[in-house]
Write a protein that holds these residues in place. Structure first.
Motif, mmCIF file in Angstrom:
data_model
loop_
_atom_site.group_PDB
_atom_site.id
_atom_site.type_symbol
_atom_site.label_atom_id
_atom_site.label_comp_id
_atom_site.label_asym_id
_atom_site.label_seq_id
_atom_site.Cartn_x
_atom_site.Cartn_y
_atom_site.Cartn_z
ATOM 1 N N SER A 1 -10.743 -12.359 7.697
ATOM 2 C CA SER A 1 -11.183 -12.563 9.018
ATOM 3 C C SER A 1 -10.906 -13.942 9.331
ATOM 4 C CB SER A 1 -12.753 -12.332 8.546
ATOM 5 O OG SER A 1 -13.191 -11.170 8.371
ATOM 6 N N LEU B 1 -14.663 -1.146 12.467
ATOM 7 C CA LEU B 1 -14.167 -2.305 12.249
ATOM 8 C C LEU B 1 -14.270 -3.012 13.418
ATOM 9 C CD1 LEU B 1 -13.075 -4.557 10.474
ATOM 10 C CD2 LEU B 1 -10.908 -3.838 10.968
ATOM 11 N N GLU C 1 -17.097 -5.591 14.907
ATOM 12 C CA GLU C 1 -17.559 -6.802 14.055
ATOM 13 C C GLU C 1 -16.350 -7.925 14.635
ATOM 14 O OE1 GLU C 1 -16.901 -5.976 9.882
ATOM 15 O OE2 GLU C 1 -18.480 -4.382 9.887
ATOM 16 N N LEU C 2 -15.290 -7.471 15.262
ATOM 17 C CA LEU C 2 -14.264 -8.462 15.674
ATOM 18 C C LEU C 2 -14.463 -9.147 16.913
ATOM 19 C CD1 LEU C 2 -11.177 -6.171 14.359
ATOM 20 C CD2 LEU C 2 -12.206 -7.949 13.276
ATOM 21 N N ILE D 1 -8.976 -10.209 18.778
ATOM 22 C CA ILE D 1 -8.435 -9.519 17.736
ATOM 23 C C ILE D 1 -8.761 -7.976 17.788
ATOM 24 C CG2 ILE D 1 -8.415 -9.079 15.031
ATOM 25 C CD1 ILE D 1 -9.736 -12.132 14.815
ATOM 26 N N ALA E 1 -10.655 -7.356 5.583
ATOM 27 C CA ALA E 1 -11.723 -7.985 6.501
ATOM 28 C C ALA E 1 -12.652 -8.750 5.769
ATOM 29 C CB ALA E 1 -12.289 -6.562 7.338
ATOM 30 N N VAL F 1 -13.643 -12.406 3.722
ATOM 31 C CA VAL F 1 -13.914 -13.690 4.210
ATOM 32 C C VAL F 1 -12.463 -14.314 4.590
ATOM 33 C CG1 VAL F 1 -15.841 -14.344 3.281
ATOM 34 C CG2 VAL F 1 -14.216 -14.665 2.021
ATOM 35 N N ASN G 1 -6.185 -6.334 12.999
ATOM 36 C CA ASN G 1 -6.891 -6.435 11.756
ATOM 37 C C ASN G 1 -7.076 -4.829 11.309
ATOM 38 O OD1 ASN G 1 -10.323 -7.846 10.711
ATOM 39 N ND2 ASN G 1 -8.388 -7.721 9.536
ATOM 40 N N ALA H 1 -7.116 -13.939 10.531
ATOM 41 C CA ALA H 1 -7.028 -13.382 11.879
ATOM 42 C C ALA H 1 -7.596 -14.128 12.906
ATOM 43 C CB ALA H 1 -7.832 -11.914 11.861
ATOM 44 N N GLN H 2 -8.673 -14.776 12.734
ATOM 45 C CA GLN H 2 -9.144 -15.417 13.769
ATOM 46 C C GLN H 2 -8.287 -16.923 14.066
ATOM 47 O OE1 GLN H 2 -13.682 -16.379 13.575
ATOM 48 N NE2 GLN H 2 -13.370 -17.927 15.007
ATOM 49 N N ALA I 1 -8.729 -4.018 16.304
ATOM 50 C CA ALA I 1 -8.985 -3.220 14.974
ATOM 51 C C ALA I 1 -7.861 -2.151 15.382
ATOM 52 C CB ALA I 1 -10.242 -2.640 15.043
#
Length: 223
Positions: free
Chosen positions: A17, A41, A44-45, A49, A12, A14, A32, A20-21, A51
């Motif tokens: 992330s 987690l 923050e997603l 996405i 997770a 830089v 993720n 995943a995006q 978790a």
């Protein structure tokens, strides 16, 4: 034939992330996972996405590729069974600041071979490691674009290599067949491909072929 219909990104940071995006934006279901619990987690997603705990990756649908986007020094903390029977895409690189105390320090450019040893029951491929996290969306182009950036793909199984190449193509990059996993060393940090910035498929194939010819010549001389 192997196919990739979704992805779970382990990591997770830089790069994890951003991957995943980016993958979610191309219509794939994306999960993720990180060392943190899924509940933490998830806060923050983005909505696209999901978790998931690392321990639950094995229950994800068939066709879900595992993408390893963590420091190499953390590979040993991931249970080997996580990738069992799945395509595992290694995007990690050896960085001395993070990995000098790990087993990868002995042969840093061959790190994917160490990853494959750890995940012995996964189908490991190397790609997307010579692309900065902030270049994923910026450099992605539709197929056939004259300025499309290339990504080398190495894997021992041709069917796996083809599936990963199709995946890379869908994500906006021209895949270049780099042959078996050991050839991942040809686009590790410090190499012409890694340090050379943007390359199209034609120029990347030329670089790979030159390095492979040179390697073959060196091997013959050592016999």
């Amino acid at each position: 034939m192997e196919t990739i219909s979704g992805a779970v990104v382990i990591g997770a940071g830089v790069m994890g992330s951003a991957l995943a995006q980016h993958i979610a934006e191309y219509g794939f279901p994306v999960w993720n996972a990180a060392r943190r619990a899924a509940g933490e987690l998830a806060r923050e997603l983005p909505a696209a996405i999901t978790a998931v705990n690392i321990a639950d990756i094995s229950s994800l649908p068939d066709g879900t590729a595992v993408i390893l986007a963590i420091p190499l020094s953390a590979v040993a903390t991931i249970p080997p069974e996580v990738g069992a029977g799945r395509i595992l895409i290694d995007v990690a690189n050896y960085w001395p600041r993070l990995d000098s105390a790990s087993e990868f320090a002995t042969h840093p450019r061959d790190s994917s071979l160490g990853v494959a040893t750890h995940f012995a029951h996964a189908h490991v491929a190397k790609t997307l490691n010579h692309l900065a996290f902030d270049a994923l969306a910026f450099d992605a182009r539709p197929p056939g674009s004259p300025d499309r950036r290339a990504q080398a793909v190495a894997a021992d199984d041709q069917r796996v290599r083809s599936a990963v190449m199709d995946f890379v193509n869908t994500l906006g990059f021209d895949p270049v067949d780099a042959g078996p996993l050991k050839n991942g060393r040809l686009f590790a940090p410090g190499t012409t491909i890694f340090n050379g910035g943007w390359r199209d498929a034609t120029s990347m194939r030329r670089v790979l072929e030159r390095h492979l010819r040179n390697s073959a010549g060196t091997s013959r001389q050592s016999l």
